[in-house]
Design an enzyme around this catalytic site. Structure first.
Site, PDB file in Angstrom:
ATOM      1  N   HIS A  35       0.382 -16.885  -8.392  1.00  0.00           N
ATOM      2  CA  HIS A  35       1.513 -16.182  -8.166  1.00  0.00           C
ATOM      3  C   HIS A  35       1.966 -16.372  -9.710  1.00  0.00           C
ATOM      4  O   HIS A  35       3.245 -17.251  -9.709  1.00  0.00           O
ATOM      5  CB  HIS A  35       2.221 -16.711  -7.194  1.00  0.00           C
ATOM      6  CG  HIS A  35       3.278 -16.092  -6.623  1.00  0.00           C
ATOM      7  ND1 HIS A  35       4.016 -15.048  -7.217  1.00  0.00           N
ATOM      8  CD2 HIS A  35       4.190 -16.365  -5.449  1.00  0.00           C
ATOM      9  CE1 HIS A  35       5.267 -14.749  -6.635  1.00  0.00           C
ATOM     10  NE2 HIS A  35       5.045 -15.394  -5.564  1.00  0.00           N
TER      11      HIS A  35
ATOM     12  N   ARG B  85      11.910 -12.920  -1.288  1.00  0.00           N
ATOM     13  CA  ARG B  85      12.299 -13.004  -2.774  1.00  0.00           C
ATOM     14  C   ARG B  85      11.593 -12.276  -3.888  1.00  0.00           C
ATOM     15  O   ARG B  85      12.053 -11.622  -4.635  1.00  0.00           O
ATOM     16  CB  ARG B  85      12.163 -14.602  -2.987  1.00  0.00           C
ATOM     17  CG  ARG B  85      13.371 -15.268  -3.165  1.00  0.00           C
ATOM     18  CD  ARG B  85      12.861 -16.813  -2.567  1.00  0.00           C
ATOM     19  NE  ARG B  85      12.137 -16.658  -1.303  1.00  0.00           N
ATOM     20  CZ  ARG B  85      12.597 -16.635  -0.276  1.00  0.00           C
ATOM     21  NH1 ARG B  85      13.819 -16.828   0.084  1.00  0.00           N
ATOM     22  NH2 ARG B  85      11.798 -16.497   0.909  1.00  0.00           N
ATOM     23  N   THR B  86      10.358 -12.203  -3.631  1.00  0.00           N
ATOM     24  CA  THR B  86       9.603 -11.622  -4.790  1.00  0.00           C
ATOM     25  C   THR B  86       9.775 -10.174  -5.029  1.00  0.00           C
ATOM     26  O   THR B  86      10.080  -9.782  -5.729  1.00  0.00           O
ATOM     27  CB  THR B  86       7.972 -12.087  -4.833  1.00  0.00           C
ATOM     28  OG1 THR B  86       7.979 -13.412  -4.520  1.00  0.00           O
ATOM     29  CG2 THR B  86       7.314 -11.473  -5.878  1.00  0.00           C
TER      30      THR B  86
ATOM     31  N   LYS C  33      -5.781   3.480   7.010  1.00  0.00           N
ATOM     32  CA  LYS C  33      -6.721   4.517   7.164  1.00  0.00           C
ATOM     33  C   LYS C  33      -8.059   4.074   6.422  1.00  0.00           C
ATOM     34  O   LYS C  33      -8.971   5.018   6.621  1.00  0.00           O
ATOM     35  CB  LYS C  33      -6.313   5.946   6.643  1.00  0.00           C
ATOM     36  CG  LYS C  33      -4.949   6.486   7.248  1.00  0.00           C
ATOM     37  CD  LYS C  33      -4.520   7.715   6.680  1.00  0.00           C
ATOM     38  CE  LYS C  33      -3.074   8.169   6.900  1.00  0.00           C
ATOM     39  NZ  LYS C  33      -2.853   9.197   6.286  1.00  0.00           N
TER      40      LYS C  33
ATOM     41  N   ARG D  73       1.336  -7.239  -4.235  1.00  0.00           N
ATOM     42  CA  ARG D  73       0.707  -8.630  -3.635  1.00  0.00           C
ATOM     43  C   ARG D  73       0.019  -8.248  -2.634  1.00  0.00           C
ATOM     44  O   ARG D  73       0.017  -7.244  -2.089  1.00  0.00           O
ATOM     45  CB  ARG D  73       2.334  -9.151  -2.947  1.00  0.00           C
ATOM     46  CG  ARG D  73       1.919 -10.308  -1.768  1.00  0.00           C
ATOM     47  CD  ARG D  73       2.953 -11.229  -1.333  1.00  0.00           C
ATOM     48  NE  ARG D  73       3.731 -11.812  -2.259  1.00  0.00           N
ATOM     49  CZ  ARG D  73       4.519 -12.657  -2.142  1.00  0.00           C
ATOM     50  NH1 ARG D  73       4.936 -12.959  -0.775  1.00  0.00           N
ATOM     51  NH2 ARG D  73       5.316 -13.373  -2.920  1.00  0.00           N
TER      52      ARG D  73
HETATM   53  C1  NCD Z   1       5.733 -18.094  -2.147  1.00  0.00           C
HETATM   54  C2  NCD Z   1       4.504 -17.474  -1.849  1.00  0.00           C
HETATM   55  O1  NCD Z   1       4.455 -16.224  -1.745  1.00  0.00           O
HETATM   56  O2  NCD Z   1       3.280 -17.869  -2.252  1.00  0.00           O
HETATM   57  N1  NCD Z   1       6.865 -17.486  -1.874  1.00  0.00           N
HETATM   58  C3  NCD Z   1       7.586 -16.782  -2.913  1.00  0.00           C
HETATM   59  O3  NCD Z   1       6.785 -15.841  -3.367  1.00  0.00           O
HETATM   60  N2  NCD Z   1       8.749 -17.344  -3.472  1.00  0.00           N
HETATM   61  C4  NCD Z   1       5.657 -19.505  -1.307  1.00  0.00           C
HETATM   62  C5  NCD Z   1       5.293 -19.283   0.017  1.00  0.00           C
HETATM   63  O4  NCD Z   1       5.215 -18.338   0.598  1.00  0.00           O
HETATM   64  O5  NCD Z   1       5.454 -20.645   0.632  1.00  0.00           O
END
Ligand code: NCD
Length: 307
Positions: free
Chosen positions: A132, A54-55, A83, A104
Site C-alpha cells: 500500500h 480514505r484512500t 461479467k 485497489r
Molecule cells: C488500510 C488499508 O486499506 O490497508 N486503510 C487505508 O488505506 N488507510 C488499513 C486497513 O484497512 O486496515
C-alpha cells in the site's frame, strides 16, 4: 523525475525521490494555492475493486484540488469484472480514457500486472495483503513532519502484522533509513511474514525484535503504529473473533510511553485504540490522514509531469 512512472511498491522510488516528494507535500500544506490549477484537463481513473474510504477520497480530493477531474468506480459490483472481464482488459481500456490510474484490488500482484498492461502510469492503492505504497508515503511524511526525521528512530508496529499491507509496505520502506529500529508486537498467529523479517529486514541489516507484549516495549518507542485486525483476510470468523481485541491502546497503557512518541494508525480504527486516546497530544492519526492528501497531491502532480 517521477513523470510517467508507476508506483507499485515504495521501493520503486529512491529515498532521495521520496524526500523531494515530501518537500513538495510540505510546501502544498503551507501554501495551499500552490499547484492549484496544475492538473487542469487531466483525468484520473480510480478503480476500486475493494472497499476504501480514505484512500479513494483523498486521491479524489487531491486531484480535484489540483484542478483535474476523476472518474471510476468504488464498487466492483458495478464494473464489468462481474461479467468476467479480465483485469488486463479493464486496465487497457481505462488507460485509454485517463491520464493516470489509481487501483485497489484484493489480489496480491494485481497492481504490478496492471502496470504492465497500462499505457498510463498506475498507482497501487493496495493489492491484497501485499503493498500500500501511498499509505507508506503518508506514514513517512507524517513521521518526518512530526518527528523532524526518519533515520535513527525506533518504530513499533502493533496488531495484525500478518495481513496488514500498510505494515508490510512501511517496514520495507523504513529498512532503507540508517539506524532505524523496528519492534513488532502481535499475537503469535499474526506475526510479520518471514519473507519480510528474514527476506528483507535481516538482509538489510535492520535491527528488529518481535514480542507479544506491548507494555514491555512501550517506553522505548518514538513511533507507535497501531493496526486493525484484517477481518476480510481471515479464512474463518472464529479466528478473527478470538484475535480481534488482542491489543487495545488506552490511556493507562500510554503512561509508560515517552511524551514525544507519536501514535499512528492508517485507519479505519475498529477497537484497537480507545476513543479516550484521541485527546492525547501524541495521537496523530487524524493529522496523518490529512497529510495523506498532501502527499497524493505531490505524487499526482509529479507523475503527471506538471511540476
Ligand atoms: C488500510 C488499508 O486499506 O490497508 N486503510 C487505508 O488505506 N488507510 C488499513 C486497513 O484497512 O486496515
Amino acid at each position: 523525475m517521477l513523470a510517467g512512472r508507476s508506483l507499485v511498491e515504495p521501493g520503486n522510488f529512491s529515498v532521495e525521490e521520496l524526500e523531494e516528494l515530501f518537500n513538495l507535500a510540505e510546501r502544498i500544506e503551507k501554501e495551499p494555492w500552490y499547484l492549484r490549477e496544475s492538473c487542469r484537463g487531466k483525468l484520473m481513473a480510480a478503480l476500486f475493486f475493494e472497499p476504501s474510504t480514505r484512500t479513494r477520497l483523498s486521491f479524489e480530493a487531491a486531484m480535484l484540488r489540483l484542478g483535474g477531474s476523476c472518474l471510476g468506480f468504488a464498487d466492483p459490483g458495478s464494473s464489468s469484472a462481474t461479467k468476467g472481464e479480465s483485469l488486463a482488459d479493464t486496465i487497457r481500456m481505462a488507460a485509454g480514457y485517463a491520464d493516470i490510474i489509481v487501483m485497489r484490488n484484493p489480489k496480491e500482484g494485481a497492481a504490478l500486472l496492471a502496470s504492465r498492461y497500462s499505457e498510463a502510469p498506475v498507482i497501487n492503492a493496495g493489492d491484497g495483503g501485499h503493498h500500500h505504497p501511498t499509505q507508506t508515503l503518508t506514514d513517512l511524511l507524517t513521521i518526518r513532519r512530526l518527528r523532524g526525521k526518519i533515520a535513527g528512530l525506533t518504530v513499533g508496529f502493533c496488531g495484525d502484522l500478518k495481513f496488514g499491507r500498510t505494515v508490510h509496505s512501511l517496514a520495507k520502506a523504513l529498512s532503507r533509513y540508517a539506524g532505524i529500529r523496528l519492534v513488532f508486537v502481535s499475537p503469535g498467529e499474526l506475526r510479520l511474514p518471514t519473507y519480510i523479517t528474514q527476506g528483507i529486514l535481516a538482509k538489510a541489516g535492520v535491527e528488529y525484535a518481535e514480542t507479544e507484549r506491548l507494555e514491555e516495549v512501550m517506553p522505548h518507542l518514538d513511533v507507535l503504529y497501531m493496526t486493525r485486525v484484517q477481518r476480510e483476510r481471515f479464512f474463518n470468523e472464529e479466528d478473527y473473533i478470538r484475535l480481534k481485541d488482542s491489543y487495545i491502546l488506552n490511556r493507562e497503557k500510554l503512561e509508560s510511553a515517552r511524551q514525544d512518541m507519536i501514535i499512528l494508525h492508517p485507519l479505519p480504527r475498529v477497537n484497537e485504540i480507545a476513543v479516550e486516546v484521541d485527546a492525547d497530544p501524541r495521537a496523530a492519526y487524524f493529522r496523518q490522514a490529512k497529510y495523506g492528501m498532501y502527499v497524493r497531491m505531490a505524487l499526482l502532480s509529479s507523475i503527471l509531469g506538471v511540476i
